[in-house]
Design a protein around this motif. Sequence first.
Motif, PDB file in Angstrom:
ATOM      1  N   LEU A  52       0.812  -1.212   0.000  1.00 25.74           N
ATOM      2  CA  LEU A  52       0.000   0.000   0.000  1.00 25.74           C
ATOM      3  C   LEU A  52       0.847   1.264   0.000  1.00 25.74           C
ATOM      4  N   ILE A  53       2.046   1.185   0.545  1.00 29.69           N
ATOM      5  CA  ILE A  53       2.842   2.389   0.786  1.00 29.69           C
ATOM      6  C   ILE A  53       3.951   2.516  -0.248  1.00 29.69           C
ATOM      7  N   ASN A  54       3.965   3.649  -0.942  1.00 30.30           N
ATOM      8  CA  ASN A  54       5.030   3.969  -1.879  1.00 30.30           C
ATOM      9  C   ASN A  54       6.049   4.838  -1.148  1.00 30.30           C
ATOM     10  N   VAL A  55       7.178   4.232  -0.806  1.00 28.34           N
ATOM     11  CA  VAL A  55       8.206   4.939  -0.035  1.00 28.34           C
ATOM     12  C   VAL A  55       8.721   6.155  -0.786  1.00 28.34           C
ATOM     13  N   ASP A  56       8.806   6.051  -2.112  1.00 30.22           N
ATOM     14  CA  ASP A  56       9.322   7.169  -2.905  1.00 30.22           C
ATOM     15  C   ASP A  56       8.464   8.414  -2.773  1.00 30.22           C
ATOM     16  N   GLU A  92      26.752  12.163  10.698  1.00 28.51           N
ATOM     17  CA  GLU A  92      25.341  12.298  10.338  1.00 28.51           C
ATOM     18  C   GLU A  92      24.595  11.016  10.680  1.00 28.51           C
ATOM     19  N   ILE A  93      23.297  11.123  10.675  1.00 32.19           N
ATOM     20  CA  ILE A  93      22.432   9.969  10.886  1.00 32.19           C
ATOM     21  C   ILE A  93      21.684   9.724   9.575  1.00 32.19           C
ATOM     22  N   HIS A  94      21.920   8.563   9.000  1.00 36.47           N
ATOM     23  CA  HIS A  94      21.240   8.185   7.758  1.00 36.47           C
ATOM     24  C   HIS A  94      20.099   7.229   8.107  1.00 36.47           C
ATOM     25  N   VAL A  95      18.889   7.636   7.776  1.00 38.50           N
ATOM     26  CA  VAL A  95      17.717   6.810   8.045  1.00 38.50           C
ATOM     27  C   VAL A  95      17.206   6.271   6.713  1.00 38.50           C
ATOM     28  N   GLU A  96      17.284   4.961   6.552  1.00 36.91           N
ATOM     29  CA  GLU A  96      16.819   4.324   5.319  1.00 36.91           C
ATOM     30  C   GLU A  96      15.510   3.594   5.591  1.00 36.91           C
ATOM     31  N   ILE A  97      14.504   3.904   4.782  1.00 40.59           N
ATOM     32  CA  ILE A  97      13.207   3.232   4.856  1.00 40.59           C
ATOM     33  C   ILE A  97      13.111   2.295   3.669  1.00 40.59           C
ATOM     34  N   ILE A  98      12.904   1.015   3.948  1.00 39.66           N
ATOM     35  CA  ILE A  98      12.851  -0.002   2.896  1.00 39.66           C
ATOM     36  C   ILE A  98      11.487  -0.675   2.908  1.00 39.66           C
ATOM     37  N   VAL A 102       7.788  -4.307  -2.250  1.00 44.22           N
ATOM     38  CA  VAL A 102       7.795  -3.714  -3.592  1.00 44.22           C
ATOM     39  C   VAL A 102       9.192  -3.228  -3.981  1.00 44.22           C
ATOM     40  N   GLU A 103      10.196  -3.626  -3.210  1.00 42.37           N
ATOM     41  CA  GLU A 103      11.598  -3.315  -3.501  1.00 42.37           C
ATOM     42  C   GLU A 103      11.834  -1.824  -3.697  1.00 42.37           C
ATOM     43  N   GLN A 104      11.360  -1.042  -2.729  1.00 40.03           N
ATOM     44  CA  GLN A 104      11.585   0.402  -2.737  1.00 40.03           C
ATOM     45  C   GLN A 104      12.369   0.799  -1.499  1.00 40.03           C
ATOM     46  N   HIS A 105      13.148   1.853  -1.639  1.00 43.21           N
ATOM     47  CA  HIS A 105      13.839   2.377  -0.461  1.00 43.21           C
ATOM     48  C   HIS A 105      14.119   3.862  -0.659  1.00 43.21           C
ATOM     49  N   LYS A 106      14.259   4.547   0.448  1.00 48.78           N
ATOM     50  CA  LYS A 106      14.577   5.968   0.415  1.00 48.78           C
ATOM     51  C   LYS A 106      15.382   6.310   1.660  1.00 48.78           C
ATOM     52  N   VAL A 107      16.362   7.189   1.499  1.00 49.02           N
ATOM     53  CA  VAL A 107      17.247   7.564   2.598  1.00 49.02           C
ATOM     54  C   VAL A 107      17.060   9.034   2.942  1.00 49.02           C
ATOM     55  N   PHE A 108      16.945   9.298   4.230  1.00 44.50           N
ATOM     56  CA  PHE A 108      16.892  10.662   4.745  1.00 44.50           C
ATOM     57  C   PHE A 108      18.109  10.879   5.630  1.00 44.50           C
ATOM     58  N   THR A 109      18.771  12.019   5.457  1.00 47.04           N
ATOM     59  CA  THR A 109      19.992  12.308   6.202  1.00 47.04           C
ATOM     60  C   THR A 109      19.746  13.443   7.184  1.00 47.04           C
ATOM     61  N   LEU A 110      20.128  13.209   8.438  1.00 48.09           N
ATOM     62  CA  LEU A 110      19.930  14.187   9.497  1.00 48.09           C
ATOM     63  C   LEU A 110      21.233  14.418  10.235  1.00 48.09           C
ATOM     64  N   THR A 111      21.480  15.652  10.613  1.00 54.55           N
ATOM     65  CA  THR A 111      22.583  15.928  11.532  1.00 54.55           C
ATOM     66  C   THR A 111      22.086  15.729  12.959  1.00 54.55           C
ATOM     67  N   GLY A 112      23.021  15.620  13.888  1.00 53.60           N
ATOM     68  CA  GLY A 112      22.622  15.536  15.280  1.00 53.60           C
ATOM     69  C   GLY A 112      21.838  16.754  15.711  1.00 53.60           C
ATOM     70  N   ARG A 113      22.222  17.912  15.211  1.00 53.07           N
ATOM     71  CA  ARG A 113      21.522  19.150  15.546  1.00 53.07           C
ATOM     72  C   ARG A 113      20.094  19.117  15.040  1.00 53.07           C
ATOM     73  N   ARG A 114      19.909  18.571  13.835  1.00 49.14           N
ATOM     74  CA  ARG A 114      18.570  18.522  13.258  1.00 49.14           C
ATOM     75  C   ARG A 114      17.670  17.579  14.048  1.00 49.14           C
ATOM     76  N   VAL A 115      18.206  16.466  14.497  1.00 47.60           N
ATOM     77  CA  VAL A 115      17.412  15.544  15.311  1.00 47.60           C
ATOM     78  C   VAL A 115      16.953  16.229  16.593  1.00 47.60           C
ATOM     79  N   LEU A 116      17.849  16.954  17.222  1.00 50.85           N
ATOM     80  CA  LEU A 116      17.483  17.686  18.447  1.00 50.85           C
ATOM     81  C   LEU A 116      16.389  18.712  18.157  1.00 50.85           C
TER      82      LEU A 116
END
Length: 244
Positions: A52-56, A92-98, A102-116
């Motif tokens: 159901l979910i399109n990660v892209d 950095e913190i790389h968060v990958e959603i897979i 449906v063989e999809q993935h996407k990566v979001f990159t956050l700094t420690g400051r951004r997470v805070l």
Amino acid sequence: MLVLAGCGGGADRLANAAHAADSLVSIDQNANVELNTEGTGLDATFRMDNPLINVDAIGQQLFDAYASQVLKTYPAKIVTEVCRAVQEDEGEIHVEIINTGVEQHKVFTLTGRRVLDLQRANLSALDPGTVREQVVKVAELMVPGGKSNEGCLRVETSVSKGFLEYNVVWPDAKSFSGSSQGLLTGRYMEALRNDFKALGAQGYTFIDFLTKLGIDGVRIAYTAEGSDESIRQAFPWREITKAE
């Protein structure tokens, strides 16, 4: 998503943060956190198997807003320790959603400051208008009903008057002329409940997030091209999540 840090300094501190965060997120066996190959940041991976979910379709603002709400469920002191460990090495913190189904993935990159910043931010400060627009982008690929929509011209998705609305547009009003809201309840209630169940353990968290965005459920509309005739039925979250 990313929490818990051990004691110590430098690389040891970051390694302890990765180990403790992994111990937390890997409970459901669908996520893990590890030190990156350079030893300067964290790689977090979250897996789902849901067609159901399109990660892209997940935009940055939607990711940030959802992450902000999840981060608030963790102790602020522990989130701070993880972020400081990452900042110390300028990593950095790389968060990958897979989505394995449906063989999809996407990566979001956050700094420690951004997470805070996300952990502390109010939803109103995270561009909720754009977030709702990006929710629609994801939702328009999750049209409920399946065969119930066969023969329609198109399905228009929007957020309208506090509901996520699917407007099923038919060539003419003959498809539903003389029908009542009961037609929509019969065709879509079970489908919506099944879609909710498919979200698994994250279903309630996701609904809580949508509620905070001012979305109180799903509404199905039947309209006809070139006609003013229509029927609509709202399905509040409490009805969609109700056990049969």
